[in-house]
Structure formats: C-alpha cells, structure tokens
Design an enzyme around this catalytic site. Sequence first.
Site, PDB file in Angstrom:
ATOM      1  N   ASP A   1      17.958  -0.148  33.575  1.00 28.85           N
ATOM      2  CA  ASP A   1      18.524  -1.450  33.215  1.00 28.85           C
ATOM      3  C   ASP A   1      19.548  -1.317  32.098  1.00 28.85           C
ATOM      4  OD1 ASP A   1      16.691  -2.473  35.000  1.00 28.85           O
ATOM      5  OD2 ASP A   1      15.399  -3.418  33.498  1.00 28.85           O
TER       6      ASP A   1
ATOM      7  N   HIS B   1      20.656  -0.460  37.311  1.00 27.53           N
ATOM      8  CA  HIS B   1      19.664  -1.154  38.131  1.00 27.53           C
ATOM      9  C   HIS B   1      19.949  -2.649  38.222  1.00 27.53           C
ATOM     10  CE1 HIS B   1      15.386  -2.813  38.512  1.00 27.53           C
ATOM     11  NE2 HIS B   1      15.600  -2.179  39.643  1.00 27.53           N
ATOM     12  N   ARG B   2      20.280  -3.104  39.422  1.00 27.95           N
ATOM     13  CA  ARG B   2      20.701  -4.496  39.643  1.00 27.95           C
ATOM     14  C   ARG B   2      21.902  -4.819  38.755  1.00 27.95           C
ATOM     15  NH1 ARG B   2      14.609  -7.210  39.241  1.00 27.95           N
ATOM     16  NH2 ARG B   2      13.551  -5.425  40.203  1.00 27.95           N
TER      17      ARG B   2
ATOM     18  N   GLU C   1      19.852  -1.316  48.291  1.00 27.78           N
ATOM     19  CA  GLU C   1      18.454  -1.429  48.695  1.00 27.78           C
ATOM     20  C   GLU C   1      18.292  -2.541  49.730  1.00 27.78           C
ATOM     21  OE1 GLU C   1      13.917  -2.409  47.156  1.00 27.78           O
ATOM     22  OE2 GLU C   1      15.449  -1.904  45.666  1.00 27.78           O
TER      23      GLU C   1
ATOM     24  N   HIS D   1      17.193 -10.064  44.381  1.00 32.23           N
ATOM     25  CA  HIS D   1      16.011  -9.202  44.415  1.00 32.23           C
ATOM     26  C   HIS D   1      14.806  -9.873  45.054  1.00 32.23           C
ATOM     27  CE1 HIS D   1      12.255  -7.461  42.821  1.00 32.23           C
ATOM     28  NE2 HIS D   1      12.885  -6.317  42.990  1.00 32.23           N
TER      29      HIS D   1
ATOM     30  N   LYS E   1      16.134  -5.024  50.940  1.00 30.21           N
ATOM     31  CA  LYS E   1      14.976  -5.684  50.333  1.00 30.21           C
ATOM     32  C   LYS E   1      14.200  -6.475  51.390  1.00 30.21           C
ATOM     33  CE  LYS E   1      14.051  -5.644  46.669  1.00 30.21           C
ATOM     34  NZ  LYS E   1      13.062  -4.837  45.902  1.00 30.21           N
TER      35      LYS E   1
ATOM     36  N   GLU F   1      23.123  -0.395  41.448  1.00 25.09           N
ATOM     37  CA  GLU F   1      22.088  -0.601  42.463  1.00 25.09           C
ATOM     38  C   GLU F   1      22.043  -2.079  42.797  1.00 25.09           C
ATOM     39  OE1 GLU F   1      17.887  -1.636  43.700  1.00 25.09           O
ATOM     40  OE2 GLU F   1      18.926  -2.193  41.860  1.00 25.09           O
TER      41      GLU F   1
ATOM     42  N   ASP G   1      20.441  -5.251  45.588  1.00 21.97           N
ATOM     43  CA  ASP G   1      19.423  -5.641  46.563  1.00 21.97           C
ATOM     44  C   ASP G   1      20.076  -6.521  47.613  1.00 21.97           C
ATOM     45  OD1 ASP G   1      16.994  -4.560  45.202  1.00 21.97           O
ATOM     46  OD2 ASP G   1      17.610  -5.962  43.642  1.00 21.97           O
TER      47      ASP G   1
END
Length: 282
Positions: free
Chosen positions: A274, A44-45, A145, A86, A147, A71, A73
């Site tokens: 994370d 995640h990120r 994603e 993000h 955003k 992942e 953004d």
Amino acid sequence: MKRLFKQTAILSVAVMGFFFLSPIEKALAAQDNNYENTIKTIAHRGSSGHAPENTIAAYDLGFEQKADYIEIDVQMTKDDKLVSIHDTTVNRTTDGTGSVGDYTLEELRNLDAGSWYDESFAGEKIPTFEEILDRYRGKIGILIELKSPGLYPGVEQKVADALIERNMHKPNNNKIIVQSFNHDSVKRFHSILPSMPVGVLVGYGQAENGEITDEHLEGYAAYADYVNPNKSLLDHDTVDRIHQHGLKTWPYTIVDQEWVDRLMGYGVDGIITDYPELMDFR
C-alpha cells in the site's frame, strides 16, 4: 605468493562484508542490473495507503512514486462493463449500497468513490478497465486481479478482448500480468491468451496446513508464471522452492518496513504494498 595472499585477503574481506549486510543489502547485492532481475514494487490498488483504493488518484500516485506496477481489481457491471473495485459490494468504498453486479456502468459512475477516504478526494469515480489501460499503457506495469470471477461469467474473455484491442496482449511489449485467487479462472484466461503471464494468488485457504507444497507448485507451474501468496506463507525454503519450479513470487500485502526487510531477505521477486515509498532504497 605475496600476490596470492593479497588476493585471498581481499576476497575474505568481501565475503565478511557481505555477511554483515542487512537483508535488503544482501538481496540487492544478489540482483543483476538488468530490469527483469530487480525486485519489483507493486502499488496495491494504487498507492492505497495515501489515496482511495482503485481510483485514478491512487494509481496516479503509484506512478508518481515510481512503482513498477499498479495492482487493480476487475469486476463486471450489470450491463457487462469492466470496472475496477475491490469489494463485490459498493458499500465500503462509495456512497452507495448494494452489489457491483446490480449496477449499470452509468449508475456506478454516479457514485462518489473518494469521500470515504478523505473529503479532499470527493468526486473520485470508479474507473473502467479500459480507462486504466488507456491512461497507463506504456507508462507503468499493470497487475490485473480478476476479483470474484465466478460472479461474472465470461469476464476472462472480456479482459482478453480489451487487451487485444489495444495490442497489449503481447508479453514482450507490455508489462501486463493477470492473476486471481480463483485458479480455474486463471487457467481459463491462460487458455485464451497462453502467451501472457499469469499468476495465482494464494491465501491460507489454498495452502496445506500453512504451507505451499511442492505438489501445489508443480500444478501451478503447468500454466502460471507467478505465485503471489499471503506474506505469512513465505520463508526462505518456500521462496527457494518457488524458484526451483521456475516461478516468481510477489507476496501481499506489505505495509511496514520490517516485512519489506524480511521478504527481501527471503529473496522474493516483488512486493505488493500500500506504500510504494517503502521501496525507495532500490
């Protein structure tokens, strides 16, 4: 008769053994060896539990930890360049202030995107979308994603153009998925590149009294491949219904082993976390 009794006894032991497996072991036992059927780890990120989110340092670490996907953004600058960050402002994760869309790319690249997390990451930059594609293509999957796409008219086409330019828009050759909380944006992207897999992010605002209904799923299945909800919106029944509609589910955002165990027991297809090391048992 003795042979039949022996076979029955062996089967009974196997069934009882499965009954006593942990949720993780049950989930893994139900998987094929085929890569497409294994439970995916999505950093995640990037590996944002260990490095500043949405930076090359975090993405590199996610790759080193053998995540299946990173992942990211994606937003757009004042001069219409795609960048990975993000928040819609730079306040939290850089040494600057103000909205992402009020900065040019050059101005954003002059910001420090690492020191807020730890001084050892001082000098980390906000990466461009193209930089991420070029660095990780063919090495690790990328979950993109969109955003706050309502702030950036045309962002879907620009993302599609960057993928097409690199021949990364062919679903059989590249592990690229596009998702958003803005489901109209997902539909727009799907209309541009209908062969590429897309996902809908689902928070409490998109659920009905805390439930993802069959009506929701029927609508999503018309254009999406993934339903990626807040982890708390899932249970056994919801995961089963998602699968019955021909969709996969990668819940977000998992930061502890207890939730990993629970979600794998539900039969999810991937886990957005994370801390990719939580999935080291795979």
